[in-house]
Enzyme design. Structure first.
Site, PDB file in Angstrom:
ATOM      1  N   CYS A 112      -6.724  12.534  -0.221  1.00 59.49           N
ATOM      2  CA  CYS A 112      -6.978  11.327  -0.994  1.00 59.49           C
ATOM      3  C   CYS A 112      -7.920  11.668  -2.144  1.00 59.49           C
ATOM      4  O   CYS A 112      -8.915  12.371  -1.951  1.00 59.49           O
ATOM      5  CB  CYS A 112      -7.593  10.256  -0.101  1.00 59.49           C
ATOM      6  SG  CYS A 112      -7.970   8.709  -0.949  1.00 59.49           S
ATOM      7  N   HIS A 159      -0.032   4.861   2.224  1.00 64.32           N
ATOM      8  CA  HIS A 159      -1.386   5.237   1.803  1.00 64.32           C
ATOM      9  C   HIS A 159      -1.936   4.243   0.781  1.00 64.32           C
ATOM     10  O   HIS A 159      -3.078   3.782   0.897  1.00 64.32           O
ATOM     11  CB  HIS A 159      -1.337   6.655   1.217  1.00 64.32           C
ATOM     12  CG  HIS A 159      -2.651   7.211   0.790  1.00 64.32           C
ATOM     13  ND1 HIS A 159      -3.292   8.201   1.494  1.00 64.32           N
ATOM     14  CD2 HIS A 159      -3.443   6.935  -0.276  1.00 64.32           C
ATOM     15  CE1 HIS A 159      -4.428   8.501   0.879  1.00 64.32           C
ATOM     16  NE2 HIS A 159      -4.539   7.746  -0.211  1.00 64.32           N
ATOM     17  N   GLU A 160      -1.135   3.919  -0.235  1.00 63.93           N
ATOM     18  CA  GLU A 160      -1.616   3.039  -1.304  1.00 63.93           C
ATOM     19  C   GLU A 160      -1.784   1.596  -0.825  1.00 63.93           C
ATOM     20  O   GLU A 160      -2.740   0.926  -1.208  1.00 63.93           O
ATOM     21  CB  GLU A 160      -0.697   3.106  -2.523  1.00 63.93           C
ATOM     22  CG  GLU A 160      -0.570   4.502  -3.135  1.00 63.93           C
ATOM     23  CD  GLU A 160      -1.875   5.219  -3.405  1.00 63.93           C
ATOM     24  OE1 GLU A 160      -2.877   4.570  -3.755  1.00 63.93           O
ATOM     25  OE2 GLU A 160      -1.916   6.457  -3.255  1.00 63.93           O
ATOM     26  N   HIS A 193      -5.028   1.333   0.882  1.00 64.11           N
ATOM     27  CA  HIS A 193      -6.144   1.173  -0.062  1.00 64.11           C
ATOM     28  C   HIS A 193      -6.329  -0.303  -0.432  1.00 64.11           C
ATOM     29  O   HIS A 193      -7.460  -0.783  -0.525  1.00 64.11           O
ATOM     30  CB  HIS A 193      -5.894   1.963  -1.352  1.00 64.11           C
ATOM     31  CG  HIS A 193      -6.361   3.378  -1.300  1.00 64.11           C
ATOM     32  ND1 HIS A 193      -7.666   3.732  -1.062  1.00 64.11           N
ATOM     33  CD2 HIS A 193      -5.696   4.539  -1.505  1.00 64.11           C
ATOM     34  CE1 HIS A 193      -7.787   5.046  -1.102  1.00 64.11           C
ATOM     35  NE2 HIS A 193      -6.601   5.563  -1.366  1.00 64.11           N
TER      36      HIS A 193
END
Length: 163
Positions: free
Chosen positions: A89, A131-132, A135
């Site tokens: 990351c 993953h995004e 976030h």
């Protein structure tokens, strides 16, 4: 239009859930330009708005040269057998650990014209979508590590030059 600095582990914006984009205005258009500029450098698969200090639901991606963005993304589908896969990351630089991800993912959101955007895929794209969107929910990939992996990651963070 600019490559924006990436916020690092410890910055509160990375742990706060992002707000939905209510109105597409010049500020949101500028955010998208910055997200795209920031994801373009080699080695970057995705950049979420919180990583550049903006608490809105938006991210950009760069998968095998296919660069784009999505506003108000929602992870609507994951499938396959969850597998531990190597992941890093930009907000936790220098670390690489196995995070558990599904091999297939689908995200639905909108573009700057308010039209529906559907991103769906396997492999690196599936990993980046998960993953995004994490976030945007205030989560980092280290949250998906085994307890032993998380302890090792936290040790590496504490010993890093940037922390």
């Amino acid at each position: 239009m600019a490559i924006r600095p990436i916020r690092l582990f410890g910055d509160p914006v990375l742990r706060a859930p992002s707000a939905p984009i209510e109105t597409i205005d010049e500020g949101v258009r500028a955010l998208v330009r910055d997200l795209i500029d920031t994801v373009e450098p080699p080695g970057r698969a995705g950049v979420a708005a919180p990583q550049i200090g903006v608490g809105l639901r938006a991210f950009s991606y760069n998968i095998d040269g296919d660069i784009g963005y999505v506003l108000n993304p929602v992870l609507v589908e994951v499938s396959g057998e969850p597998t531990a896969i190597g992941e890093g990351c930009l907000s936790v630089p220098g670390l690489w650990h196995d995070a558990v991800r599904y091999p297939h993912a689908k995200v639905v959101g909108i573009d700057l014209d308010g039209r529906e955007v559907v991103l769906e895929g396997d492999g690196l794209l599936a990993q980046a979508l998960q993953h995004e969107t994490d976030h945007l929910d205030g989560k980092l990939y280290i949250d998906r590590l085994t307890p032993e992996g998380r302890r090792a990651a936290m040790r590496q963070i504490r010993e890093s030059d940037w922390f």
